[in-house]
Design a protein around this motif. Structure first.
Motif, PDB file in Angstrom:
ATOM      1  N   MET A  24       0.832  -1.208   0.000  1.00 41.95           N
ATOM      2  CA  MET A  24       0.000   0.000   0.000  1.00 41.95           C
ATOM      3  C   MET A  24       0.866   1.257   0.000  1.00 41.95           C
ATOM      4  SD  MET A  24      -3.104  -1.147   2.555  1.00 41.95           S
ATOM      5  CE  MET A  24      -3.522   0.526   2.898  1.00 41.95           C
ATOM      6  N   ALA A  25       1.948   1.258   0.755  1.00 37.41           N
ATOM      7  CA  ALA A  25       2.848   2.411   0.796  1.00 37.41           C
ATOM      8  C   ALA A  25       3.495   2.628  -0.566  1.00 37.41           C
ATOM      9  CB  ALA A  25       3.908   2.216   1.869  1.00 37.41           C
ATOM     10  N   ILE A  26       3.909   1.565  -1.221  1.00 35.85           N
ATOM     11  CA  ILE A  26       4.508   1.691  -2.555  1.00 35.85           C
ATOM     12  C   ILE A  26       3.493   2.240  -3.546  1.00 35.85           C
ATOM     13  CG2 ILE A  26       5.405   0.341  -4.493  1.00 35.85           C
ATOM     14  CD1 ILE A  26       6.784  -1.448  -2.423  1.00 35.85           C
ATOM     15  N   TYR A  29       3.017   5.934  -2.852  1.00 38.44           N
ATOM     16  CA  TYR A  29       4.209   6.673  -3.254  1.00 38.44           C
ATOM     17  C   TYR A  29       4.268   6.794  -4.772  1.00 38.44           C
ATOM     18  CZ  TYR A  29       9.110   8.006  -3.582  1.00 38.44           C
ATOM     19  OH  TYR A  29      10.277   8.651  -3.866  1.00 38.44           O
ATOM     20  N   ASN A  30       3.881   5.741  -5.470  1.00 37.17           N
ATOM     21  CA  ASN A  30       3.871   5.777  -6.931  1.00 37.17           C
ATOM     22  C   ASN A  30       2.893   6.836  -7.437  1.00 37.17           C
ATOM     23  OD1 ASN A  30       4.337   5.076  -9.591  1.00 37.17           O
ATOM     24  ND2 ASN A  30       2.932   3.349  -9.549  1.00 37.17           N
ATOM     25  N   ASN A  31       1.708   6.892  -6.851  1.00 39.91           N
ATOM     26  CA  ASN A  31       0.728   7.921  -7.240  1.00 39.91           C
ATOM     27  C   ASN A  31       1.259   9.321  -6.948  1.00 39.91           C
ATOM     28  OD1 ASN A  31      -1.105   6.069  -8.159  1.00 39.91           O
ATOM     29  ND2 ASN A  31      -2.253   5.988  -6.254  1.00 39.91           N
ATOM     30  N   TYR A  32       1.931   9.483  -5.817  1.00 36.56           N
ATOM     31  CA  TYR A  32       2.494  10.785  -5.451  1.00 36.56           C
ATOM     32  C   TYR A  32       3.544  11.215  -6.471  1.00 36.56           C
ATOM     33  CZ  TYR A  32       5.299  14.199  -2.911  1.00 36.56           C
ATOM     34  OH  TYR A  32       6.006  15.313  -2.561  1.00 36.56           O
ATOM     35  N   ILE A  33       4.413  10.309  -6.863  1.00 35.19           N
ATOM     36  CA  ILE A  33       5.467  10.629  -7.831  1.00 35.19           C
ATOM     37  C   ILE A  33       4.857  10.961  -9.189  1.00 35.19           C
ATOM     38  CG2 ILE A  33       7.430   9.653  -9.100  1.00 35.19           C
ATOM     39  CD1 ILE A  33       8.076  10.513  -6.253  1.00 35.19           C
TER      40      ILE A  33
END
Length: 60
Positions: A24-26, A29-33
């Motif tokens: 879930m964290a990955i 983080y992918n969406n944020y990037i």
């Protein structure tokens, strides 16, 4: 014998829960990037358009 099986099952559940949290964290983080890269590209395009508009005043 039952205690060993219970301990093994608890470890499997523990590692499975940690694995789900990491995934879930990955994902977040992918969406944020991806959102951040879209903003950077948008900023670069706007700066380029502004520079073109500034050059337009010299060619009137």
């Amino acid at each position: 014998m039952d205690d060993n099986a219970q301990a093994s099952a608890e470890f499997i559940l523990l590692f499975g829960g940690i694995f789900v949290v990491v995934l879930m964290a990955i994902y977040m983080y992918n969406n944020y990037i991806n959102d951040l890269s879209g903003q950077i590209q948008s900023k670069e395009v706007n700066e380029f358009n502004n520079q073109l508009m500034n050059l337009k005043t010299y060619f009137k």
